[in-house]
Design an enzyme around this catalytic site. Sequence first.
Site, PDB file in Angstrom:
ATOM      1  N   CYS A 235       0.906  -1.086   0.145  1.00  0.00           N
ATOM      2  CA  CYS A 235       0.123   0.090   0.079  1.00  0.00           C
ATOM      3  C   CYS A 235       0.773   1.206  -0.039  1.00  0.00           C
ATOM      4  CB  CYS A 235      -1.017  -0.088   1.095  1.00  0.00           C
ATOM      5  SG  CYS A 235      -2.322  -1.288   1.247  1.00  0.00           S
TER       6      CYS A 235
ATOM      7  N   CYS B  65      13.587   8.969  -8.378  1.00  0.00           N
ATOM      8  CA  CYS B  65      12.167   8.780  -8.012  1.00  0.00           C
ATOM      9  C   CYS B  65      11.939   9.261  -6.474  1.00  0.00           C
ATOM     10  CB  CYS B  65      11.876   7.434  -8.134  1.00  0.00           C
ATOM     11  SG  CYS B  65      13.072   6.283  -6.983  1.00  0.00           S
TER      12      CYS B  65
END
Length: 390
Positions: free
Chosen positions: A195, A349
């Site tokens: 998640c 990132c």
Amino acid sequence: MLNPNLDEIQLTKDDYERYSRHLILPEVGLEGQKRLKAASVLCIGTGGLGSPLLLYLAAAGIGRIGIVDFDVVDTSNLQRQVIHGTSWVGKPKIESAKNRIHEINPHCQVDLYETRISSENALDIIRPYDIVVDGTDNFPTRYLVNDACVLLDKPNVYGSIFRFEGQATVFNYEGGPNYRDLYPEPPPPGMVPSCAEGGVLGILPGIIGVIQATETVKIIIGQGNTLSGRLMLYNALDMKFRELKLRPNPIRPVIEKLIDYEEFCGIPQAKAEEAKQQMEVQEMTVKELKALLDSDAKDFVLLDVRNPHEYEIAKIPGSVLVPLPDIENGDGVAQVKELLNGHRLIAHCKMGGRSAKALAILKEAGIVGTNVKGGINAWSQEVDPSVPQY
Ligand SMILES: Nc1ncnc2c1ncn2[C@@H]1O[C@H](COP(=O)(O)OP(=O)(O)OP(=O)(O)O)[C@@H](O)[C@H]1O
């Protein structure tokens, strides 16, 4: 039905008032409420699933609740882990949960285990409880909890969530199937994003966790049909529930002892691969990147390999977006080649993992680049706090 011997269990005057709406239900009644009071439930994990289910189990009058978690409350937990409040950020989740449970129901005995449940401690922690509820978020722990419940003959009330979808069932109950009947083999490491990587609708664990709490209460009072043998699947976007039949696998290997579940799930191997990949690419710190951006140098391209919606949340000025999935499918490689046009490549990132992966793919195509250690999160912490962390 659990705890058939209720001779010693009495309800107090406060109990009669507190549980009056249960007492007037014939399916619960005085006997059911006494069973709830006599029951002990162990909840493993006090995150998205553990939060709502603990609130309702405590409110329902479960006499003894054990809670296992090693983590502290983080601000990013508050969107879904509703047992924890803002003032508990940075403090142990189990303490926060106990505090809230006693606010709801001071008569509930709460046992705390501030530890990571493992093959070494699982049997001792689980043994004293009637039912286990699994609210964890990773495969090694799910196989561990399953196997420990099989060895100790305890029902295991299971739930899991991702993005907008969830599933729930009851394992190892009255000869029914267990987790290994649903998933005989763990998925290859890294194939199922967490998640934290993929996101989750904050309300979703509320729905699945409350289903887990409902199943737990039904097992205790012995009413209704449990989810044993049925996997319930829920999709919040379509607002649809579906059901799959689950059967014990007749040739399932017998569980004789607990094993090394990290190894079983291939995690050390995956970590070694990731570390190898990161070692093979050149790295720079966010401070070095800042110095480069502030200098007159114009001989580089700063590539951001996150997804477009993450780029919307926060970006480093001057960065160009080519998402990792595009690099993986090849289209992005051509795009990067065109962008570079003789310049050198610097990639980042969110935390440094995806850009290392992108650089490893690009290297195979003959493009060598430098990875920004810690990604945009490190940039926000060390260079520009106005850039939001997510
Ligand atoms: N082996 C384990 N022993 C004890 N608790 C565990 C174990 N594995 C996971 N947990 C706990 O289970 C909970 C899982 O909940 P959830 O995934 O919602 O929370 P999270 O880890 O805080 O979320 P995120 O990864 O998005 O930050 C966490 O609180 C985690 O600490």
